[in-house]
Design a protein around this motif. Structure first.
Motif, PDB file in Angstrom:
ATOM      1  N   LEU A  15      46.790  15.180  38.527  1.00  0.00           N
ATOM      2  CA  LEU A  15      46.946  14.632  37.004  1.00  0.00           C
ATOM      3  C   LEU A  15      46.678  15.685  36.023  1.00  0.00           C
ATOM      4  O   LEU A  15      45.765  16.594  36.145  1.00  0.00           O
ATOM      5  N   THR A  16      47.244  15.705  34.881  1.00  0.00           N
ATOM      6  CA  THR A  16      47.108  16.728  33.959  1.00  0.00           C
ATOM      7  C   THR A  16      45.559  16.231  33.291  1.00  0.00           C
ATOM      8  O   THR A  16      45.186  15.176  33.423  1.00  0.00           O
ATOM      9  N   GLU A  17      44.988  17.054  32.478  1.00  0.00           N
ATOM     10  CA  GLU A  17      43.905  16.994  31.915  1.00  0.00           C
ATOM     11  C   GLU A  17      43.777  15.702  30.981  1.00  0.00           C
ATOM     12  O   GLU A  17      42.848  14.971  30.840  1.00  0.00           O
ATOM     13  N   TYR A  18      45.071  15.611  30.271  1.00  0.00           N
ATOM     14  CA  TYR A  18      45.074  14.478  29.163  1.00  0.00           C
ATOM     15  C   TYR A  18      46.569  13.926  29.247  1.00  0.00           C
ATOM     16  O   TYR A  18      47.274  14.847  29.796  1.00  0.00           O
ATOM     17  N   LEU A  19      46.861  12.879  28.749  1.00  0.00           N
ATOM     18  CA  LEU A  19      48.355  12.473  28.723  1.00  0.00           C
ATOM     19  C   LEU A  19      49.065  13.472  27.586  1.00  0.00           C
ATOM     20  O   LEU A  19      48.696  13.808  26.885  1.00  0.00           O
ATOM     21  N   LEU A  20      50.376  13.977  28.257  1.00  0.00           N
ATOM     22  CA  LEU A  20      51.268  14.340  27.713  1.00  0.00           C
ATOM     23  C   LEU A  20      52.336  13.675  27.128  1.00  0.00           C
ATOM     24  O   LEU A  20      53.017  12.707  27.985  1.00  0.00           O
ATOM     25  N   PHE A  21      52.883  13.693  25.836  1.00  0.00           N
ATOM     26  CA  PHE A  21      54.060  13.177  25.401  1.00  0.00           C
ATOM     27  C   PHE A  21      55.282  14.005  25.679  1.00  0.00           C
ATOM     28  O   PHE A  21      55.203  14.847  24.715  1.00  0.00           O
ATOM     29  N   VAL A  22      56.252  13.863  26.467  1.00  0.00           N
ATOM     30  CA  VAL A  22      57.089  14.819  26.667  1.00  0.00           C
ATOM     31  C   VAL A  22      58.452  13.983  26.866  1.00  0.00           C
ATOM     32  O   VAL A  22      58.662  12.753  27.255  1.00  0.00           O
ATOM     33  N   GLY A  23      59.663  14.783  26.784  1.00  0.00           N
ATOM     34  CA  GLY A  23      60.972  14.306  27.015  1.00  0.00           C
ATOM     35  C   GLY A  23      60.953  13.895  28.812  1.00  0.00           C
ATOM     36  O   GLY A  23      60.218  14.431  29.279  1.00  0.00           O
ATOM     37  N   ASN A  24      61.949  13.009  28.908  1.00  0.00           N
ATOM     38  CA  ASN A  24      62.252  12.402  30.253  1.00  0.00           C
ATOM     39  C   ASN A  24      62.663  13.662  31.100  1.00  0.00           C
ATOM     40  O   ASN A  24      62.501  13.640  32.451  1.00  0.00           O
ATOM     41  N   GLU A  25      63.144  15.050  30.454  1.00  0.00           N
ATOM     42  CA  GLU A  25      63.627  15.940  31.324  1.00  0.00           C
ATOM     43  C   GLU A  25      62.795  16.829  31.742  1.00  0.00           C
ATOM     44  O   GLU A  25      62.742  18.005  32.333  1.00  0.00           O
ATOM     45  N   ALA A  26      61.230  16.426  31.001  1.00  0.00           N
ATOM     46  CA  ALA A  26      60.289  17.611  31.185  1.00  0.00           C
ATOM     47  C   ALA A  26      59.760  17.941  32.609  1.00  0.00           C
ATOM     48  O   ALA A  26      59.665  18.934  33.350  1.00  0.00           O
ATOM     49  N   GLY A  27      60.045  16.788  33.793  1.00  0.00           N
ATOM     50  CA  GLY A  27      59.427  16.970  34.948  1.00  0.00           C
ATOM     51  C   GLY A  27      60.461  17.879  35.813  1.00  0.00           C
ATOM     52  O   GLY A  27      60.405  18.685  36.527  1.00  0.00           O
ATOM     53  N   LYS A  28      62.015  17.634  35.420  1.00  0.00           N
ATOM     54  CA  LYS A  28      63.126  18.395  35.795  1.00  0.00           C
ATOM     55  C   LYS A  28      62.765  19.867  35.704  1.00  0.00           C
ATOM     56  O   LYS A  28      62.901  21.032  36.312  1.00  0.00           O
ATOM     57  N   LEU A  29      62.568  20.039  34.202  1.00  0.00           N
ATOM     58  CA  LEU A  29      62.285  21.716  33.590  1.00  0.00           C
ATOM     59  C   LEU A  29      61.120  22.217  34.272  1.00  0.00           C
ATOM     60  O   LEU A  29      60.985  23.288  34.796  1.00  0.00           O
ATOM     61  N   LEU A  30      60.023  21.461  34.645  1.00  0.00           N
ATOM     62  CA  LEU A  30      59.052  21.927  35.284  1.00  0.00           C
ATOM     63  C   LEU A  30      59.272  22.295  36.536  1.00  0.00           C
ATOM     64  O   LEU A  30      59.013  23.503  37.216  1.00  0.00           O
ATOM     65  N   ALA A  31      59.896  21.373  37.108  1.00  0.00           N
ATOM     66  CA  ALA A  31      60.253  21.754  38.727  1.00  0.00           C
ATOM     67  C   ALA A  31      61.121  22.948  38.808  1.00  0.00           C
ATOM     68  O   ALA A  31      61.128  23.931  39.717  1.00  0.00           O
ATOM     69  N   ASP A  32      62.002  23.268  37.930  1.00  0.00           N
ATOM     70  CA  ASP A  32      63.086  24.330  37.896  1.00  0.00           C
ATOM     71  C   ASP A  32      62.254  25.602  37.735  1.00  0.00           C
ATOM     72  O   ASP A  32      62.392  26.824  38.419  1.00  0.00           O
ATOM     73  N   TYR A  33      61.454  25.425  36.815  1.00  0.00           N
ATOM     74  CA  TYR A  33      60.380  26.615  36.371  1.00  0.00           C
ATOM     75  C   TYR A  33      59.639  26.891  37.678  1.00  0.00           C
ATOM     76  O   TYR A  33      59.543  28.302  37.993  1.00  0.00           O
ATOM     77  N   CYS A  34      58.894  26.048  38.387  1.00  0.00           N
ATOM     78  CA  CYS A  34      57.951  26.400  39.831  1.00  0.00           C
ATOM     79  C   CYS A  34      59.140  27.149  40.815  1.00  0.00           C
ATOM     80  O   CYS A  34      58.498  27.566  41.339  1.00  0.00           O
ATOM     81  N   GLU A  35      60.258  26.371  40.943  1.00  0.00           N
ATOM     82  CA  GLU A  35      61.201  27.030  41.810  1.00  0.00           C
ATOM     83  C   GLU A  35      61.428  28.337  41.582  1.00  0.00           C
ATOM     84  O   GLU A  35      61.420  29.279  42.489  1.00  0.00           O
ATOM     85  N   ARG A  36      61.564  28.797  40.222  1.00  0.00           N
ATOM     86  CA  ARG A  36      62.189  30.160  39.955  1.00  0.00           C
ATOM     87  C   ARG A  36      61.049  31.064  40.115  1.00  0.00           C
ATOM     88  O   ARG A  36      61.210  32.238  40.719  1.00  0.00           O
ATOM     89  N   ASP A  37      59.823  30.688  39.979  1.00  0.00           N
ATOM     90  CA  ASP A  37      58.706  31.498  40.309  1.00  0.00           C
ATOM     91  C   ASP A  37      57.596  30.903  41.496  1.00  0.00           C
ATOM     92  O   ASP A  37      56.593  31.011  41.447  1.00  0.00           O
TER      93      ASP A  37
END
Length: 386
Positions: free
Chosen positions: A108-130
């Motif tokens: 879990l993150t340290e606190y609640l994050l208010f993000v777009g529904n696409e944030a999970g996909k963008l985070l996954a793509d970032y992690c895959e690239r690096d």
């Protein structure tokens, strides 16, 4: 320009928004105890309706601490990565982006994050690239934990100051320029204020127009398979409730909404309609299965103005009394509005549109009274030209 929404809404036996001991929330106003519904619960109830009023899933957001789990699941499903390894990589990715992890549960993150529904996909793509660098970091953190060298608050203390490319990646993941509910209700990111968003909408706590006293329902339940020669309840308890007529107020600053949505006039128009429609229908979900308190607003007043804002709660500073609280509350609301209007003038008012199911709309011009909800919404949107 500002749109103001004033509603009178009477709920029968209900506990829509309870406090830490399960009682309906209250507040003291005008020296009397009033029923209260928090602004947070009203905003959530409205947010959950946005997709019903023309906004797509990619145009609304989520408030979550579970980005690690969502991104790790996408890495497993779309990139065939091992889920447990992906959890470690995504955790390292969030730390690299400058965010902390919960000290007790590192998925879990340290606190609640208010993000777009696409944030999970963008985070996954970032992690895959690096992947390789983040996987190595995850392995180092795991080894440190095994050797008990990691601090108990490792998630907090492992945050690093991101470099420029990493900040750009974080900006893409946290981009809210097309996320309507973030644009409306704002976002505060403690770790990086550049990602914070100023709210375009302000929402007041709803308060009852009259004094209230919370009551409780004593209930019993009987085992359906209880033998006939046995009697008595198998469960007893109490549920707190009240019944109240509430004054609700919210406003929308269209200039701020336009700024938050980067000048996309088409999206601003759809967001404005969704905001207005959803707040009319917004009812918190607390104890609804046992109370079905699903009454719509009976008196509506919408004001479009160029500047300034009037919360009309002081119409009820002296608690309403009598046999018909809705009719008396409606009279008090419009009486107070008209007195303010006469004293401060009408130069800033672009449109006034009102409707009431239960009472005459006293003191308003006939052209300011709408015969239906559809007409009320249409007039307001026409006046704002969104």
């Amino acid at each position: 320009m500002i749109i103001e929404l004033h509603l009178l809404q009477s709920f029968p036996v209900s506990n829509l928004n309870r406090d830490d001991v399960g009682q309906p929330k209250t507040a003291t106003f005008g020296g009397q105890l009033r029923g209260r519904i928090s602004s947070q619960s009203l905003k959530r109830a409205a947010r959950l309706l946005f997709n019903s009023y023309g906004l797509g899933a990619d145009e609304t957001g989520v408030r979550t601490k579970r980005l690690v789990e969502r991104a790790a699941g996408l890495l497993r499903d779309e990139y065939n990565r091992d889920y447990e390894e992906a959890v470690g990589v995504v955790s390292s990715g969030l730390l690299a982006l400058g965010f902390g992890l919960d000290k007790r549960r590192k998925t879990l993150t340290e606190y609640l994050l208010f993000v777009g529904n696409e944030a999970g996909k963008l985070l996954a793509d970032y992690c895959e690239r690096d992947w390789d660098r983040l996987a190595a970091d995850a392995a180092d953190r795991a080894k440190a934990a095994e050797k008990k060298k990691a601090d108990a608050t490792e998630g907090r203390k492992s945050k690093v100051k991101p470099d420029k490319p990493t900040l750009e990646a974080a900006a893409r993941i946290l981009d809210a320029s097309r996320v309507v509910d973030v644009a409306l209700f704002g976002r505060m990111i403690a770790d990086n204020k550049d990602f914070s968003v100023n709210a375009a909408s302000q929402v007041a706590h709803a308060i009852s127009t009259h004094a209230v006293v919370n009551e409780y329902d004593y209930y019993t339940a009987v085992d359906d398979l209880q033998p006939e020669d046995e009697s008595g309840a198998d469960m007893i308890g109490t549920v707190d409730f009240n019944s109240a007529c509430y004054y609700r107020y919210a406003n929308l600053h269209l200039d701020q909404l336009t700024e938050n949505l980067r000048g996309d006039t088409e999206l601003v128009a759809r967001a404005t309609r969704a905001w207005l429609e959803a707040f009319i229908d917004a009812v918190p979900s607390g104890k609804q299965n046992s109370t079905a308190a699903l009454a719509p607003p009976e008196t509506l007043l919408v004001v479009a103005r160029d500047k300034g804002a009037w919360n009309l709660a002081n119409a009820f500073l002296k608690p309403v009394t009598g046999n018909d609280l809705m009719v008396t509350s409606t009279q008090q609301l419009f009486g107070h509005f008209n007195r303010l209007r006469r004293f401060y003038g009408e130069d800033d008012l672009r449109a006034v549109v009102a409707a009431s199911i239960s009472s005459d709309v006293a003191g308003l011009d006939e052209k300011e009274v709408a015969p239906s909800r559809h007409e009320l919404v249409s007039r307001v949107l026409a006046a704002t030209k969104v």
